[in-house]
Design a protein around this motif. Structure first.
Motif, short mmCIF file in Angstrom:
data_model
loop_
_atom_site.label_atom_id
_atom_site.label_comp_id
_atom_site.label_asym_id
_atom_site.label_seq_id
_atom_site.Cartn_x
_atom_site.Cartn_y
_atom_site.Cartn_z
N PHE A 124 0.81 -1.22 0.00
CA PHE A 124 0.00 0.00 0.00
C PHE A 124 0.84 1.27 0.00
CE2 PHE A 124 -3.77 -2.31 -0.07
CZ PHE A 124 -4.86 -1.44 -0.15
N ALA A 128 0.43 4.10 -3.01
CA ALA A 128 0.33 5.55 -2.81
C ALA A 128 1.48 6.27 -3.52
CB ALA A 128 0.34 5.87 -1.32
N THR A 144 -6.76 6.93 -6.38
CA THR A 144 -6.55 6.27 -5.08
C THR A 144 -7.78 5.47 -4.67
OG1 THR A 144 -5.05 8.04 -4.40
CG2 THR A 144 -5.94 6.64 -2.66
N ASN A 148 -7.84 1.52 -3.83
CA ASN A 148 -8.27 1.20 -2.47
C ASN A 148 -9.52 0.33 -2.48
OD1 ASN A 148 -7.76 1.52 0.33
ND2 ASN A 148 -9.39 3.02 0.48
N GLN A 251 -6.58 7.26 10.54
CA GLN A 251 -6.40 5.97 9.86
C GLN A 251 -6.51 4.81 10.83
OE1 GLN A 251 -6.56 5.53 6.86
NE2 GLN A 251 -5.66 3.57 6.33
N SER A 359 -8.29 8.57 2.68
CA SER A 359 -7.14 8.70 3.57
C SER A 359 -5.83 8.43 2.85
CB SER A 359 -7.30 7.78 4.78
OG SER A 359 -7.50 6.45 4.38
N TRP A 360 -5.83 7.44 1.94
CA TRP A 360 -4.60 7.18 1.17
C TRP A 360 -4.34 8.29 0.16
CZ3 TRP A 360 -0.42 4.50 1.89
CH2 TRP A 360 -0.45 3.40 2.74
N THR A 361 -5.39 8.96 -0.32
CA THR A 361 -5.20 10.13 -1.18
C THR A 361 -4.52 11.24 -0.39
OG1 THR A 361 -7.34 9.55 -2.16
CG2 THR A 361 -6.33 11.61 -2.86
N MET A 363 -2.57 10.79 2.05
CA MET A 363 -1.18 10.38 2.21
C MET A 363 -0.36 10.75 0.98
SD MET A 363 0.65 8.89 4.51
CE MET A 363 1.93 10.05 4.12
N SER A 364 -0.91 10.54 -0.20
CA SER A 364 -0.22 10.91 -1.44
C SER A 364 -0.06 12.42 -1.56
CB SER A 364 -0.98 10.37 -2.66
OG SER A 364 -1.01 8.97 -2.67
N GLY A 376 4.51 6.68 3.75
CA GLY A 376 3.38 5.77 3.57
C GLY A 376 3.48 4.55 4.47
N ASN A 380 0.75 3.50 7.26
CA ASN A 380 0.11 2.19 7.20
C ASN A 380 0.40 1.37 8.44
OD1 ASN A 380 -1.65 0.62 5.64
ND2 ASN A 380 0.00 -0.60 4.78
#
Length: 456
Positions: A124, A128, A144, A148, A251, A359-361, A363-364, A376, A380
C-alpha cells in the motif's frame, strides 16, 4: 510542429495497481476461506488457528517502515515486484503444509503466514507512491479510490472462487492456485510498471501534464543515499507534525471499521442475528459490493470538488467526514428486529466506509518528496495496529457483556473519532516540506559566518 496530445499511460498503470491489489487481498483471505477445512484435516484447535491468523497482522505492521525505506531507496518497480513474488511464493508453500509432522504444523503455518505479511508490507505504501508519481492532484482522489476499492472486489470475486476450490479439490489447492497467480503477476508487473519519464507508452506531453499539475514524476529518479540520522530526523518531523498526527489517528480508527467487517461481522450475523452460515456468507458479501461503489463515488466527488475550485482540504475532507458519519449507522442494528433492516444498515455503513476512502489520497497529497515510501509505511503501520487491537477489544467486549451491542457502539465510536480528527486536528492538507538536519560542518560554517558579522 504542433505538440502531440498527451497519452494516457497512467491509466494502464492504475489498472495494474488495481489488479495486483485484488490479488494482494485475495492472498490475505486464503487462510480464512480454508480455515475450517484445515482445522478438520490437520487437527488444529481454535486457539492454534487464532495464532496462525494473527501472524499476518504482526508481520505486516512490523514491515511497514522497512518496506517504505526500501521503496525510497530502490524504487517502486523493483521493490514491489520482489514483494509480489515473495508473498506469492510463501502463499503457494502453504499448500504443502500437510506434509509436515503434527508437532511442527502450527509453527510452519505461523512462519509462512508471517512471511506473507512481511512481504506484503510495501504494497500500500507502494500504491500511494505510484499514484503520487503518475497522477496530477485533480485526478489523484479517483485513482486512489480505485486501487483502495480493490480490497472489496477481492472479496466479491475470489471468496466464491476459493470456496469452490476448497469444496471440489481441497484446501491445499487454494494456496497453490493463488500463489501461482501472484508469481505470474510479478512478471507482468516488471514489464508494465515504469516511472513516468521512462515509460515507453507515455509521451512528453503526458509527463508534462502530470508534472505541471502536482504529480511527482521524478519520485524514482536516482538520488544520493541519505544518512541514517536524516531518516530518523525525518520520521521525528512526521510524528510531531499536527496534520500528520491527525491523519494517523484517523487511519487507526478507520481501520477499526475494516477489521470489524473482516473478522467479527460474519460471527455477528450467525451468533447475534441467528442466521445460518450459508446465509451469513451471502450477506457478508453485500457490504463489500457497497464498499466498492462508495469508494469509487467518494474519489469522484473529491476530484470534482477540486475541479470546481474548492481547496484541497475541502475536497479531501468532505467525502471522508460524510462517509465516516454514515458508517455510524451500524449502531442502529442494536434497535432493529428485522434481518433485512440489519443488512440494509450494515450495507449503508460499509458504503460510508468506502466513501470515506480518501485517507490514502491524503497520504499521497502530504508525503514529503524525500521519503514518500517511508511516510506511507509509517502511516500504514500506525493504521494497521488496529488489525491487532480491534478484534481483541471486540472479543473482550462480547465476553464481558454477552452481546454485540457495545461492540457495534465501539466500532461506531471509532468512525466518529476519525471524523473528529479530520475536522479539528488535521487542519489544512498540504505537502510537508521537511527541514534538513543541521550537520556539524554546517553548524561550524554558520558559527564562523556569525563571528564575521559580529567583527564587522
Amino acid at each position: 510542429m504542433q505538440e502531440s496530445k498527451p497519452t494516457r499511460a497512467r491509466y494502464l498503470i492504475l489498472l495494474m495497481v488495481f489488479v495486483v491489489t485484488i490479488v494482494n487481498y485475495a492472498d490475505r483471505a486464503t487462510i480464512s476461506i480454508a480455515g475450517s477445512s484445515i482445522q478438520k484435516d490437520l487437527g488444529i484447535d481454535p486457539i492454534q488457528l487464532g495464532y496462525i491468523f494473527s501472524a499476518f497482522g504482526w508481520a505486516y505492521v512490523i514491515g511497514q517502515i522497512p518496506g517504505g525505506w526500501l521503496l525510497d531507496r530502490f524504487g517502486s518497480k523493483r521493490v514491489y515486484a520482489c514483494s509480489i513474488f515473495t508473498w506469492s511464493l510463501f502463499t503457494l508453500l502453504q499448500g504443502t503444509i500437510g506434509e509436515f509432522g503434527q508437532s511442527t504444523i502450527v509453527i510452519a503455518f505461523f512462519f509462512l503466514r508471517f512471511m506473507v505479511g512481511l512481504a506484503e508490507a510495501p504494497s500500500f505504501p507502494g500504491n500511494a507512491r505510484i499514484v503520487a508519481s503518475w497522477f496530477p492532484t485533480q485526478e489523484r482522489g479517483t485513482a486512489t479510490s480505485i486501487f483502495n476499492s480493490a480490497q472489496y472486489c477481492a472479496t466479491v470475486i475470489f471468496a466464491p472462487l476459493m470456496g469452490a476450490i476448497v469444496y471440489h479439490w481441497g484446501w491445499q489447492h487454494v494456496f497453490i492456485v493463488m500463489g501461482s497467480v501472484g508469481i505470474l503477476m510479478s512478471g507482468l508487473w516488471l514489464i508494465t510498471i515504469y516511472s513516468p519519464k521512462s515509460h515507453p507508452l507515455a509521451n512528453s506531453a503526458e509527463v508534462e501534464y502530470i508534472a505541471q499539475n502536482g504529480g511527482m514524476v521524478d519520485l524514482d529518479a536516482p538520488r544520493t543515499k541519505s544518512a541514517p540520522g536524516n531518516t530518523w530526523n525525518y520520521l521525528g518531523q512526521l510524528l510531531t507534525n499536527r496534520m500528520m498526527v491527525g491523519v494517523y489517528l484517523g487511519q487507526f480508527c478507520i481501520n477499526a471499521l475494516v477489521y470489524f467487517f473482516l473478522t467479527w461481522f460474519p460471527v455477528y450475523l450467525v451468533q447475534d442475528r441467528g442466521m445460518t452460515i450459508l446465509k451469513a456468507g451471502i450477506v457478508a458479501s453485500l457490504p463489500a459490493i457497497c464498499g466498492f461503489i462508495g469508494g469509487v463515488l467518494g474519489g469522484l466527488l473529491s476530484d470534482w470538488l477540486l475541479r470546481k475550485g474548492y481547496s484541497l482540504s475541502v475536497a479531501r475532507k468532505t467525502p471522508l467526514v460524510l462517509g465516516l458519519l454514515l458508517s455510524m449507522t451500524m449502531i442502529g442494528c442494536n434497535y432493529a428486529d428485522s434481518d433485512s433492516i440489519v443488512v440494509a444498515l450494515m450495507a449503508l455503513a460499509f458504503f460510508g466506509k468506502g466513501f470515506s476512502g480518501q485517507s490514502w489520497t491524503v497520504m499521497s497529497d502530504t508525503a514529503p518528496k524525500q521519503i514518500a515510501g517511508l511516510a506511507g509505511g509509517l502511516f500504514n503501520m500506525i493504521g494497521n495496529i488496529s488489525s491487532i487491537t480491534t478484534p481483541i477489544v471486540i472479543g473482550y467486549i462480547i465476553a464481558a457483556t454477552g452481546s454485540f451491542k457495545m461492540a457495534l457502539v465501539f466500532v461506531g465510536a471509532n468512525a466518529f473519532i476519525a471524523a473528529f480528527s479530520y475536522l479539528f486536528i488535521v487542519g489544512e492538507i498540504k505537502r510537508i516540506e521537511l527541514k534538513e538536519p543541521t550537520t556539524q560542518a554546517s553548524k561550524a560554517e554558520s558559527a564562523a559566518s556569525q563571528q564575521a558579522v559580529n567583527r564587522q
